[in-house]
Design a protein around this motif. Sequence first.
Motif, mmCIF file in Angstrom:
data_model
loop_
_atom_site.group_PDB
_atom_site.id
_atom_site.type_symbol
_atom_site.label_atom_id
_atom_site.label_comp_id
_atom_site.label_asym_id
_atom_site.label_seq_id
_atom_site.Cartn_x
_atom_site.Cartn_y
_atom_site.Cartn_z
ATOM 1 N N ASP A 8 0.901 -1.144 0.000
ATOM 2 C CA ASP A 8 0.000 0.000 0.000
ATOM 3 C C ASP A 8 0.949 1.205 0.000
ATOM 4 N N LEU A 9 1.228 1.735 -1.186
ATOM 5 C CA LEU A 9 2.277 2.752 -1.331
ATOM 6 C C LEU A 9 2.036 4.000 -0.489
ATOM 7 N N LYS A 10 0.819 4.485 -0.477
ATOM 8 C CA LYS A 10 0.526 5.696 0.297
ATOM 9 C C LYS A 10 0.843 5.474 1.774
ATOM 10 N N ALA A 11 0.386 4.371 2.317
ATOM 11 C CA ALA A 11 0.630 4.090 3.732
ATOM 12 C C ALA A 11 2.113 3.830 3.999
ATOM 13 N N PHE A 12 2.793 3.158 3.083
ATOM 14 C CA PHE A 12 4.223 2.888 3.253
ATOM 15 C C PHE A 12 5.018 4.192 3.281
ATOM 16 N N TYR A 13 4.843 5.033 2.263
ATOM 17 C CA TYR A 13 5.633 6.263 2.174
ATOM 18 C C TYR A 13 5.259 7.276 3.241
ATOM 19 N N ASN A 14 3.985 7.341 3.615
ATOM 20 C CA ASN A 14 3.556 8.294 4.641
ATOM 21 C C ASN A 14 3.624 7.720 6.044
ATOM 22 N N GLN A 15 3.976 6.428 6.145
ATOM 23 C CA GLN A 15 3.999 5.730 7.427
ATOM 24 C C GLN A 15 2.674 5.910 8.156
ATOM 25 N N SER A 16 1.605 5.667 7.402
ATOM 26 C CA SER A 16 0.250 5.765 7.936
ATOM 27 C C SER A 16 -0.400 4.384 7.899
ATOM 28 N N LEU A 17 -1.684 4.325 8.204
ATOM 29 C CA LEU A 17 -2.389 3.050 8.255
ATOM 30 C C LEU A 17 -2.868 2.630 6.868
ATOM 31 N N ALA A 18 -2.890 1.342 6.645
ATOM 32 C CA ALA A 18 -3.264 0.787 5.347
ATOM 33 C C ALA A 18 -4.729 1.042 5.035
ATOM 34 N N SER A 19 -5.000 1.348 3.787
ATOM 35 C CA SER A 19 -6.376 1.452 3.309
ATOM 36 C C SER A 19 -6.751 0.211 2.503
ATOM 37 N N MET A 20 -5.780 -0.694 2.351
ATOM 38 C CA MET A 20 -5.963 -1.938 1.596
ATOM 39 C C MET A 20 -5.301 -3.075 2.357
ATOM 40 N N SER A 21 -5.568 -4.283 1.881
ATOM 41 C CA SER A 21 -4.925 -5.470 2.444
ATOM 42 C C SER A 21 -4.149 -6.180 1.345
ATOM 43 N N LEU A 22 -3.082 -6.852 1.747
ATOM 44 C CA LEU A 22 -2.284 -7.659 0.829
ATOM 45 C C LEU A 22 -2.269 -9.071 1.391
ATOM 46 N N GLU A 23 -2.870 -10.003 0.637
ATOM 47 C CA GLU A 23 -3.082 -11.363 1.128
ATOM 48 C C GLU A 23 -2.496 -12.378 0.156
ATOM 49 N N CYS A 24 -1.957 -13.453 0.712
ATOM 50 C CA CYS A 24 -1.389 -14.534 -0.098
ATOM 51 C C CYS A 24 -2.492 -15.398 -0.698
ATOM 52 N N ILE A 25 -2.423 -15.615 -1.983
ATOM 53 C CA ILE A 25 -3.289 -16.570 -2.668
ATOM 54 C C ILE A 25 -2.604 -17.936 -2.662
ATOM 55 N N GLU A 26 -1.284 -17.911 -2.628
ATOM 56 C CA GLU A 26 -0.449 -19.116 -2.541
ATOM 57 C C GLU A 26 0.590 -18.891 -1.447
ATOM 58 N N ASP A 27 1.254 -19.966 -1.014
ATOM 59 C CA ASP A 27 2.415 -19.789 -0.157
ATOM 60 C C ASP A 27 3.372 -18.852 -0.886
ATOM 61 N N THR A 28 3.936 -17.913 -0.157
ATOM 62 C CA THR A 28 4.695 -16.832 -0.778
ATOM 63 C C THR A 28 5.970 -16.547 0.008
ATOM 64 N N GLN A 29 7.019 -16.204 -0.732
ATOM 65 C CA GLN A 29 8.271 -15.754 -0.133
ATOM 66 C C GLN A 29 8.576 -14.368 -0.684
ATOM 67 N N VAL A 30 8.942 -13.476 0.202
ATOM 68 C CA VAL A 30 9.195 -12.092 -0.204
ATOM 69 C C VAL A 30 10.488 -11.582 0.423
ATOM 70 N N TYR A 31 10.993 -10.539 -0.191
ATOM 71 C CA TYR A 31 12.046 -9.731 0.405
ATOM 72 C C TYR A 31 11.375 -8.427 0.795
ATOM 73 N N ALA A 32 11.411 -8.105 2.077
ATOM 74 C CA ALA A 32 10.721 -6.940 2.614
ATOM 75 C C ALA A 32 11.731 -5.827 2.885
ATOM 76 N N LEU A 33 11.388 -4.628 2.444
ATOM 77 C CA LEU A 33 12.257 -3.462 2.591
ATOM 78 C C LEU A 33 11.495 -2.392 3.357
ATOM 79 N N ASP A 34 12.017 -2.003 4.519
ATOM 80 C CA ASP A 34 11.346 -0.944 5.275
ATOM 81 C C ASP A 34 11.764 0.426 4.730
ATOM 82 N N LEU A 35 11.080 1.467 5.174
ATOM 83 C CA LEU A 35 11.325 2.809 4.649
ATOM 84 C C LEU A 35 12.741 3.278 4.970
#
Length: 188
Positions: free
Chosen positions: A81-108
């Motif tokens: 949720d780009l707006k929430a990520f860049y503004n460090q605010s609360l999400a207006s959307m959800s991101l959910e796995c449809i399959e088992d998933t592996q990610v690389y997560a990058l904080d601000l």
Amino acid sequence: MNNTLKAQIEQVISLTDKEFDFILSCFVFKKYKKHQFLIQEGEPVPYLFFIDTGLLKLVFTDNNAKEHILDFAMQGWWETDLKAFYNQSLASMSLECIEDTQVYALDLQGYNRLRKELPKLNEFFLDKTHKGFIASQQRILSMMKNNTTERFFELQERFPGIMQRVPKSLLAAYLGVSRETLSRLDLK
């Protein structure tokens, strides 16, 4: 070493092994199970995610509890949720796995550190931002001007192989139609 992430970055800029090691040090590797949330509406969004493997859906739920799928994200894609990520605010959307998933997560903080200490990454992030913005505009225009059949074929083109990976109910939510409407389409 994560070859998917490195290969994607090197489509835009060249990297030394040392530079890529520095990049990778700013990410956290995470694994999620099917139906697990990476982001939930109303909660903080600490990460920008690079999808190493798996399939996710970015969802907005309206006041009537109807789910609207804004996007799917698969291997080699970036999502949050780009707006929430860049503004460090609360999400207006959800991101959910449809399959088992592996990610690389990058904080601000890591994102800003990468951009400051390895300035050529600004070109990469700008390229990803432009392509994401263009894709969003194309999706909006498609929803406004194309019929369901045309949007269905655009979905197949944008997400090769998705028909075998996603239930029809989710495809219908992405297309903005009911599952019944999707089933009635003559998609030959």
